[in-house]
Design an enzyme around this catalytic site. Structure first.
Site, PDB file in Angstrom:
ATOM      1  N   ASP A 284      43.314  36.890  47.527  1.00 15.25           N
ATOM      2  CA  ASP A 284      43.572  38.295  47.220  1.00 15.25           C
ATOM      3  C   ASP A 284      42.337  39.183  47.372  1.00 15.25           C
ATOM      4  O   ASP A 284      42.370  40.356  47.009  1.00 15.25           O
ATOM      5  CB  ASP A 284      44.159  38.433  45.809  1.00 15.25           C
ATOM      6  CG  ASP A 284      43.215  37.933  44.741  1.00 15.25           C
ATOM      7  OD1 ASP A 284      42.442  36.992  45.026  1.00 15.25           O
ATOM      8  OD2 ASP A 284      43.233  38.468  43.619  1.00 15.25           O
TER       9      ASP A 284
ATOM     10  N   ASP B 144      39.188  39.077  46.009  1.00 13.36           N
ATOM     11  CA  ASP B 144      38.236  39.458  44.958  1.00 13.36           C
ATOM     12  C   ASP B 144      37.037  38.520  44.847  1.00 13.36           C
ATOM     13  O   ASP B 144      36.037  38.872  44.234  1.00 13.36           O
ATOM     14  CB  ASP B 144      38.924  39.666  43.598  1.00 13.36           C
ATOM     15  CG  ASP B 144      39.678  38.453  43.118  1.00 13.36           C
ATOM     16  OD1 ASP B 144      39.710  37.436  43.837  1.00 13.36           O
ATOM     17  OD2 ASP B 144      40.256  38.525  42.016  1.00 13.36           O
ATOM     18  N   ARG B 145      37.123  37.318  45.434  1.00 17.39           N
ATOM     19  CA  ARG B 145      35.972  36.408  45.357  1.00 17.39           C
ATOM     20  C   ARG B 145      35.128  36.504  46.631  1.00 17.39           C
ATOM     21  O   ARG B 145      35.612  36.968  47.665  1.00 17.39           O
ATOM     22  CB  ARG B 145      36.445  34.965  45.205  1.00 17.39           C
ATOM     23  CG  ARG B 145      37.113  34.696  43.877  1.00 17.39           C
ATOM     24  CD  ARG B 145      37.382  33.207  43.688  1.00 17.39           C
ATOM     25  NE  ARG B 145      37.894  32.982  42.329  1.00 17.39           N
ATOM     26  CZ  ARG B 145      37.976  31.799  41.751  1.00 17.39           C
ATOM     27  NH1 ARG B 145      37.579  30.719  42.395  1.00 17.39           N
ATOM     28  NH2 ARG B 145      38.443  31.679  40.516  1.00 17.39           N
TER      29      ARG B 145
ATOM     30  N   ASP C  26      38.608  35.254  49.147  1.00 16.94           N
ATOM     31  CA  ASP C  26      39.734  34.389  48.782  1.00 16.94           C
ATOM     32  C   ASP C  26      41.086  35.038  49.072  1.00 16.94           C
ATOM     33  O   ASP C  26      41.162  36.092  49.723  1.00 16.94           O
ATOM     34  CB  ASP C  26      39.636  33.989  47.301  1.00 16.94           C
ATOM     35  CG  ASP C  26      39.945  35.141  46.371  1.00 16.94           C
ATOM     36  OD1 ASP C  26      39.688  36.289  46.748  1.00 16.94           O
ATOM     37  OD2 ASP C  26      40.471  34.891  45.260  1.00 16.94           O
TER      38      ASP C  26
ATOM     39  N   LYS D 276      36.753  42.202  40.371  1.00 16.10           N
ATOM     40  CA  LYS D 276      35.668  41.730  41.220  1.00 16.10           C
ATOM     41  C   LYS D 276      36.058  42.031  42.660  1.00 16.10           C
ATOM     42  O   LYS D 276      37.233  42.230  42.961  1.00 16.10           O
ATOM     43  CB  LYS D 276      35.387  40.262  40.980  1.00 16.10           C
ATOM     44  CG  LYS D 276      36.570  39.332  41.118  1.00 16.10           C
ATOM     45  CD  LYS D 276      36.223  37.968  40.516  1.00 16.10           C
ATOM     46  CE  LYS D 276      37.444  37.062  40.508  1.00 16.10           C
ATOM     47  NZ  LYS D 276      37.563  36.308  39.265  1.00 16.10           N
TER      48      LYS D 276
ATOM     49  N   SER E 143      45.856  34.510  43.670  1.00 15.99           N
ATOM     50  CA  SER E 143      44.432  34.439  44.007  1.00 15.99           C
ATOM     51  C   SER E 143      44.114  33.372  45.052  1.00 15.99           C
ATOM     52  O   SER E 143      44.623  33.425  46.161  1.00 15.99           O
ATOM     53  CB  SER E 143      43.622  34.241  42.734  1.00 15.99           C
ATOM     54  OG  SER E 143      42.260  34.370  43.007  1.00 15.99           O
ATOM     55  N   HIS E 144      43.316  32.397  44.681  1.00 11.89           N
ATOM     56  CA  HIS E 144      42.834  31.388  45.626  1.00 11.89           C
ATOM     57  C   HIS E 144      43.745  30.168  45.684  1.00 11.89           C
ATOM     58  O   HIS E 144      43.429  29.205  46.383  1.00 11.89           O
ATOM     59  CB  HIS E 144      41.423  30.973  45.215  1.00 11.89           C
ATOM     60  CG  HIS E 144      41.340  30.662  43.749  1.00 11.89           C
ATOM     61  ND1 HIS E 144      41.277  31.660  42.793  1.00 11.89           N
ATOM     62  CD2 HIS E 144      41.383  29.505  43.089  1.00 11.89           C
ATOM     63  CE1 HIS E 144      41.260  31.108  41.602  1.00 11.89           C
ATOM     64  NE2 HIS E 144      41.333  29.805  41.746  1.00 11.89           N
TER      65      HIS E 144
HETATM   66  C1  G1P Z   1      38.136  30.563  36.374  1.00  7.64           C
HETATM   67  C2  G1P Z   1      36.682  30.940  36.479  1.00  7.64           C
HETATM   68  C3  G1P Z   1      36.448  32.295  35.838  1.00  7.64           C
HETATM   69  C4  G1P Z   1      37.360  33.336  36.488  1.00  7.64           C
HETATM   70  C5  G1P Z   1      38.802  32.856  36.431  1.00  7.64           C
HETATM   71  C6  G1P Z   1      39.732  33.799  37.198  1.00  7.64           C
HETATM   72  O1  G1P Z   1      38.520  30.466  35.024  1.00  7.64           O
HETATM   73  O2  G1P Z   1      35.857  29.960  35.874  1.00  7.64           O
HETATM   74  O3  G1P Z   1      35.095  32.643  35.988  1.00  7.64           O
HETATM   75  O4  G1P Z   1      37.247  34.566  35.834  1.00  7.64           O
HETATM   76  O5  G1P Z   1      38.919  31.549  37.010  1.00  7.64           O
HETATM   77  O6  G1P Z   1      39.381  33.892  38.553  1.00  7.64           O
HETATM   78  P1  G1P Z   1      38.585  29.076  34.186  1.00  7.64           P
HETATM   79  O7  G1P Z   1      39.519  28.148  34.926  1.00  7.64           O
HETATM   80  O8  G1P Z   1      37.191  28.517  34.173  1.00  7.64           O
HETATM   81  O9  G1P Z   1      39.059  29.464  32.822  1.00  7.64           O
HETATM   82 ZN    ZN Z   2      41.139  36.028  43.665  1.00 11.16          ZN
END
Ligand code: G1P
Ligand code: ZN
Length: 544
Positions: A280, A282-283, A278, A377, A113-114
């Protein structure tokens, strides 16, 4: 072709988190490490034998190598067909789209992801099920159990295949289709949004936009859709080439990491609209001219205006937000007379509601927004939704949001993250808060009067499953809130997240600075949880 059974040993650290198995690249490069996890997918997801699998990733370091390993193993494990994004690329929402469109037996997404990429950074692997969404817990648990007992894996003795040429090739008995990573996703977007109206907006010469792909996966998607299909200027997309190390950056679309974009949307020469996605894809982050749209507000605005967008013209079945996301969308749901579900943090809780047709839109405060079009997302989707609104409302981002506040009130919002806190201290802090829940209702904290205080629990309305201890909610009589929870994705110690929401119905207050409005709530939140005494932290690590 020669199928080999190679012996291996079980690994004990392959339990997938909410976003799959995420580790340093070096961990994945250990002998048999990736193979163990992939074989555990094939051993437990038996429909893949004779079935079709989608494979792609966000282009980060080790993406191509991992795909070759997966293809050889898919061939040895009797998979009939694998659809791979050209160059090994597929965004997370595009993977979800392809799984659904071609009714495949699942997909493997390679991404962290990010998180940063590169030889010393992160890699990840995630299995998505046939509805296009992340594997539910029973599936990830089964895969995890298998990783701990496995003693061999199957692979094919074969050369790497060419991932860059579109078309179909054979790998043993396996058919490998190299597909265009953008085509299916772009058609889906075209079916949802008014491309003619957006095209006219770009053609008007009066509208300037920048999209920051952060050297991650959305570059090719944004170039095709925004520039080629919608006629935006070629300079619209910045950092548009996916790089294995994301250009050394941190591909997380927020005010800190997308600072180049923030600058382009600031000052007298600011563009009208700016957005980023981001690693991948999705954000999303949405900016107007000198204006930041909080993800919570974005969800509310999209819900309130969905009828203006072709794909949602017939109305919304319902909406959902994660518990810490602001209650702005609740007020919209109220006005529309539709259900608003409050779910625990994590996209997976939206899946059942979407599959059951109970909701159409959903989102999280952490820059995630989406709908029933896929089961992840979707960053570019949110950007196109906003473009569609700008094109048909002929107003600026700021005007649209301000008018929204005027009608529904403004939910000022901020999140304080205390990262890498001592684990025991963080758990002690949460336990202490839990022990006080009974005394709080009716109590006055500064100017705020507590209406309710609880440890959030959720019963899935579709399958009845129960999730407990999902975070402490303290709700005040005026609609403001403080929420505390520990992150489920952090890698070092514990991360305490404190979410603050101040509700201001009075338009005279809507132009105040968020920091100023939040100050009293910040003090209450810090004192109530004894944050400094318990964690030694006077200030949070990150404020968003
Ligand atoms: C975080 C975000 C949550 C998201 C997840 C995956 O999780 O707060 O909304 O779904 O990353 O992208 P957290 O680290 O708070 O558990
Ligand atoms: Zn992502």
């Amino acid at each position: 072709m020669n199928i080999q059974h190679r012996s291996t040993r079980p690994f004990s650290d392959q339990r997938p988190g909410t976003s799959g198995l995420r580790k340093k690249v070096k961990v994945f490069q250990q002998p048999h490490y990736l193979e163990n996890f992939v074989q555990s997918i094939f051993d437990t997801q038996t429909d893949l034998r004779g079935g079709t699998l989608v494979v792609g990733g966000d282009g980060r370091f080790y993406n191509r190598e991992a795909i070759q390993v997966i293809l050889r193993m898919a061939a040895a494990n009797g998979v009939a067909k694998v659809m791979v994004g050209q160059g090994g690329l597929l965004s997370t929402p595009a993977t979800s789209c392809v799984i659904r469109k071609y009714h495949t037996q699942g997909g493997i997404i390679l991404s962290a992801s990010h998180n940063p990429g590169g030889p010393d950074e992160d890699f990840g692997i995630k299995f998505n099920v046939p509805n296009g969404g992340p594997a539910p817990e029973n599936v990830t648990e089964a895969i995890y159990r298998r990783t701990r007992e496995i003693d061999s894996y199957k692979t094919l003795e074969a050369d790497d295949i060419d991932l860059d040429t579109l078309g179909s090739v054979a790998l043993g008995e396996l058919q490998v289709d190299i597909i265009d990573p953008v085509d299916d996703y772009a058609s889906l977007m075209q079916a949802l949004f008014d491309f003619d109206a957006i095209h006219q907006l770009f053609n008007s010469g009066l509208f300037q936009m920048k999209f920051d792909a952060m050297h991650a996966i959305t570059g090719p998607y944004a170039k095709r859709i925004l520039i080629k299909m919608l006629g935006a200027e070629p300079e619209t997309v910045i950092n548009g080439t996916p790089l294995p190390d994301f250009g050394g950056g941190h591909p997380d679309p927020n005010l800190t990491h997308a600072h180049q974009l923030v600058e382009l949307a600031s000052g007298p020469d600011a563009v009208d609209f700016a957005a980023a996605s981001d690693g991948d894809g999705d954000r999303n982050m949405i900016l107007g001219k000198n204006f930041f749209v909080t993800p919570s507000d974005s969800l509310a605005v999209l819900a309130a205006n969905a009828h203006l967008v072709p794909g949602y013209r017939r109305g919304l079945a319902g909406v959902a937000r994660s518990m810490p996301t602001s209650q702005a969308v609740d007020r919209v749901a109220d006005a529309l007379g539709i259900e608003c579900y409050e779910t625990p943090t994590g996209w997976k809780f939206f899946g059942n509601l979407l599959d059951a047709g109970r909701i159409t839109l959903c989102g999280e405060e952490s820059f995630g927004t989406g709908s029933n079009h896929v089961r992840e997302k979707d960053g570019l989707w949110a950007v196109l939704f906003w473009l569609n609104l700008l094109a048909v409302r002929h107003q600026s981002v700021a005007t649209i949001v301000r008018e929204h506040w005027k009608r529904y009130g403004r939910n000022f919002y901020t999140r304080y993250d205390y990262e890498a806190v001592d684990k025991d201290a963080a758990e002690g802090l949460m336990d202490h808060l839990r022990s006080r829940l009974g005394d709080l209702p009716g109590a006055a904290l500064g100017h705020y009067k507590v209406e309710y205080a609880d440890d959030f629990a959720y019963t899935d309305p579709v399958d009845g499953s129960r999730s407990e201890r999902q975070g402490i909610r303290i709700g005040f009589e005026d609609g403001s809130r403080i929420v505390y929870r520990l992150s489920g994705t952090g890698t070092e110690g514990a991360t305490l997240r404190v979410y603050l929401e101040a509700y201001a119905p009075d338009p005279a207050k809507h132009n105040l600075e968020t920091a100023e409005v939040m100050q009293p709530l910040v003090l209450i939140a810090q004192e109530l949880a004894e944050i400094e005494q318990r964690t030694g932290r006077k200030e949070p690590t990150v404020i968003t």
